[in-house]
Design an enzyme around this catalytic site. Structure first.
Site, PDB file in Angstrom:
ATOM      1  N   ARG A  60       0.826  -1.219   0.000  1.00  0.00           N
ATOM      2  CA  ARG A  60       0.000   0.000   0.000  1.00  0.00           C
ATOM      3  C   ARG A  60       0.856   1.264   0.000  1.00  0.00           C
ATOM      4  O   ARG A  60       0.368   2.364  -0.215  1.00  0.00           O
ATOM      5  CB  ARG A  60      -0.984  -0.024   1.182  1.00  0.00           C
ATOM      6  CG  ARG A  60      -1.937   1.150   1.227  1.00  0.00           C
ATOM      7  CD  ARG A  60      -3.232   0.888   2.019  1.00  0.00           C
ATOM      8  NE  ARG A  60      -3.034   0.090   3.205  1.00  0.00           N
ATOM      9  CZ  ARG A  60      -2.549   0.547   4.371  1.00  0.00           C
ATOM     10  NH1 ARG A  60      -2.226   1.819   4.498  1.00  0.00           N
ATOM     11  NH2 ARG A  60      -2.396  -0.268   5.404  1.00  0.00           N
TER      12      ARG A  60
ATOM     13  N   TYR B 186     -15.484  18.473 -14.502  1.00  0.00           N
ATOM     14  CA  TYR B 186     -15.902  17.081 -14.454  1.00  0.00           C
ATOM     15  C   TYR B 186     -16.899  16.889 -13.301  1.00  0.00           C
ATOM     16  O   TYR B 186     -16.669  17.355 -12.183  1.00  0.00           O
ATOM     17  CB  TYR B 186     -14.669  16.195 -14.290  1.00  0.00           C
ATOM     18  CG  TYR B 186     -15.049  14.788 -13.990  1.00  0.00           C
ATOM     19  CD1 TYR B 186     -15.904  14.103 -14.852  1.00  0.00           C
ATOM     20  CD2 TYR B 186     -14.607  14.154 -12.841  1.00  0.00           C
ATOM     21  CE1 TYR B 186     -16.301  12.823 -14.563  1.00  0.00           C
ATOM     22  CE2 TYR B 186     -14.997  12.864 -12.556  1.00  0.00           C
ATOM     23  CZ  TYR B 186     -15.843  12.208 -13.424  1.00  0.00           C
ATOM     24  OH  TYR B 186     -16.251  10.948 -13.132  1.00  0.00           O
TER      25      TYR B 186
ATOM     26  N   ASP C 255      -6.393  20.276 -13.151  1.00  0.00           N
ATOM     27  CA  ASP C 255      -6.730  18.996 -13.776  1.00  0.00           C
ATOM     28  C   ASP C 255      -6.342  19.099 -15.247  1.00  0.00           C
ATOM     29  O   ASP C 255      -6.964  19.828 -16.019  1.00  0.00           O
ATOM     30  CB  ASP C 255      -8.229  18.705 -13.606  1.00  0.00           C
ATOM     31  CG  ASP C 255      -8.620  17.319 -14.120  1.00  0.00           C
ATOM     32  OD1 ASP C 255      -7.952  16.814 -15.059  1.00  0.00           O
ATOM     33  OD2 ASP C 255      -9.600  16.749 -13.609  1.00  0.00           O
TER      34      ASP C 255
ATOM     35  N   LYS D 201      -7.775   8.159 -19.160  1.00  0.00           N
ATOM     36  CA  LYS D 201      -8.120   8.757 -20.456  1.00  0.00           C
ATOM     37  C   LYS D 201      -6.933   8.659 -21.424  1.00  0.00           C
ATOM     38  O   LYS D 201      -6.449   7.579 -21.682  1.00  0.00           O
ATOM     39  CB  LYS D 201      -8.575  10.202 -20.247  1.00  0.00           C
ATOM     40  CG  LYS D 201      -9.560  10.390 -19.091  1.00  0.00           C
ATOM     41  CD  LYS D 201     -10.835   9.611 -19.266  1.00  0.00           C
ATOM     42  CE  LYS D 201     -11.803   9.937 -18.144  1.00  0.00           C
ATOM     43  NZ  LYS D 201     -12.865   8.994 -17.973  1.00  0.00           N
TER      44      LYS D 201
HETATM   45  C1  LIG Z   1     -11.370  15.884 -16.487  1.00  0.00           C
HETATM   46  C2  LIG Z   1     -11.535  14.661 -15.647  1.00  0.00           C
HETATM   47  N1  LIG Z   1     -10.929  14.591 -14.451  1.00  0.00           N
HETATM   48  C3  LIG Z   1     -11.064  13.512 -13.652  1.00  0.00           C
HETATM   49  C4  LIG Z   1     -11.847  12.435 -14.025  1.00  0.00           C
HETATM   50  C5  LIG Z   1     -12.003  11.264 -13.097  1.00  0.00           C
HETATM   51  O1  LIG Z   1     -11.180  10.215 -13.494  1.00  0.00           O
HETATM   52  P1  LIG Z   1     -11.453   8.655 -13.190  1.00  0.00           P
HETATM   53  O2  LIG Z   1     -12.672   8.262 -13.930  1.00  0.00           O
HETATM   54  O3  LIG Z   1     -10.185   8.025 -13.659  1.00  0.00           O
HETATM   55  O4  LIG Z   1     -11.643   8.526 -11.713  1.00  0.00           O
HETATM   56  C6  LIG Z   1     -12.480  12.449 -15.254  1.00  0.00           C
HETATM   57  C7  LIG Z   1     -13.314  11.307 -15.669  1.00  0.00           C
HETATM   58  O5  LIG Z   1     -14.027  11.378 -16.639  1.00  0.00           O
HETATM   59  C8  LIG Z   1     -12.328  13.598 -16.083  1.00  0.00           C
HETATM   60  O6  LIG Z   1     -12.942  13.677 -17.284  1.00  0.00           O
END
Ligand SMILES: Cc1ncc(COP(=O)(O)O)c(C=O)c1O
Length: 384
Positions: free
Chosen positions: A54, A105, A176, A201
């Protein structure tokens, strides 16, 4: 051992394409593996830095070295993008203040709502395109959180201006960077303290891994993020880290192709009679189209494609599309008929022809659709 841009070598003088291929490799020694293997181990012999599964794993470390080198900071791998975002938001003290985009998001917005409800945090929502209003909102804030381009509105922030404002206000600045990737935007150079990715992604890029990452400006911040990961246990599997790193190796060529196809599609469909709007920020692989006729017309388009895959998520080799307001958690300022397109690696003409025939179905109410935020998902689910 050969001179090589491997694990411990500096990458400063190499181009990102080269760093993506070579960073995070084991040392070049006879019979040593070219790639770090999948380390399936819950614990390690005592005395080393990993100690327990972990806290660390060599398969994570290889991924972290590569993504850290591309972003120019210290990377910490997480089980998901949401795990990464949670670890950053956990830095906000109880009763603190966060500046955040009005569009971002949906999972991030859900986490912010949760902070408000459970930890007495105040969130000041801003339009990321308006750096002046972000500077005002940053006064007295603990954290300025920015997503750019935003999901799915595709609004673009001036990270340099916001970075200056956050610094002057004494707030942490986190970005992000999922939509831009480190190849198109390096937030740490714009003054960010922390960068977050959904590695699910474009970074992993093949729609077969859920993973996230935080990249910290320095070791002290990295240690605070590692502490959150170790305590909360939002750790990636070793195989996931291996696959994400394998995907990362080809990110530059995948992105180059997807971006050139996205540019071409945005130009071809601009002014299309079945569309109210085509949004494309000019870079990256995501386009948002607003289908004339609203939710039902947009659902008909999503249901009618044969090459584009109707599914949530983005950044894979397969082109994907979905109407974002089908998720109840999506902001009601996102148009009902907005369909997010994630452009993959198929031929541009096949994608264009398929979208064209689907748009011809937009006005055909005879087609059966599964429309609306009544999609068969749990109310808390938020699309991706
Ligand atoms: C811009 C963005 N940030 C964070 C996330 C969250 O990522 P995860 O689905 O890997 O938890 C997403 C998911 O679609 C996203 O589009």
């Amino acid at each position: 051992m050969n001179e090589q841009p491997g694990a411990s070598a500096p990458h400063d003088d190499l181009h990102p394409e080269t760093v993506a291929v070579h960073a995070g490799r084991p040392p070049r020694e006879p019979d040593g593996p070219m790639s770090t293997p999948v380390h399936l181990a819950s614990t390690f012999h005592a005395g080393g830095p990993n100690a327990y599964g972990r806290y660390g794993n060599p398969s994570w470390t290889a991924f972290e070295e590569a993504l850290g080198a591309l972003e120019g900071g210290e990377c910490v791998a997480f089980a998901s993008g949401m795990g990464a975002i949670s670890a950053v938001l956990a830095l906000v003290p109880t009763g603190g203040t966060v500046v955040a985009p009005r569009h971002s998001y949906t999972g991030t917005m859900g986490l912010l709502d949760d902070l408000v409800a459970t930890r007495d945090v105040t969130v000041r929502y801003i339009d990321v395109r308006d750096a002046g209003s972000v500077a005002d909102a940053a006064q007295g804030a603990d954290l300025v959180w920015v997503e750019s381009p935003t999901n799915p509105a595709l609004e673009v922030a001036d990270l340099d201006a916001i970075g200056r404002a956050a610094r002057e206000a004494g707030a942490l600045f986190a970005v992000d960077n999922t939509f831009a990737t480190p190849l198109l935007q390096r937030p740490l150079e714009a003054g960010a303290d922390l960068v977050v990715h959904s590695a699910t992604k474009s970074i992993s890029g093949h729609s077969d891994v859920i993973m996230g990452a935080v990249i910290a400006r320095d070791g002290a911040l990295r240690d605070r993020i590692v502490a959150r990961r170790s305590l909360n246990g939002a750790i990636p599997g070793a195989l996931d880290a291996f696959l994400a790193l394998r995907g990362l190796r080809t990110l530059p060529v995948r992105l180059e192709r997807a971006q050139s196809t996205a540019r071409e599609l945005a130009a071809r469909f601009a002014g299309h009679p079945a569309l109210d709007e085509v949004r494309y920020p000019g870079f990256g692989s995501i386009i948002s189209i607003v289908v004339a006729g609203g939710a039902d017309a947009a659902e008909r388009v999503a249901a009618a494609t044969q090459v584009w895959v109707h599914s949530t998520s983005l950044g894979g080799v397969e082109s994907q599309l979905e109407r974002r307001r089908r998720w109840a958690a999506e902001a009601d300022t996102i148009p009902d008929g907005l369909v997010r397109l994630s452009v993959g690696l198929e031929h541009v003409d096949d994608l264009a022809r398929d979208l064209e025939q689907a748009l011809e179905r937009a006005g055909d109410p005879g087609d059966a659709v599964a429309a609306g935020p009544t999609s068969p998902v749990a109310p808390a689910a938020s699309g991706h």
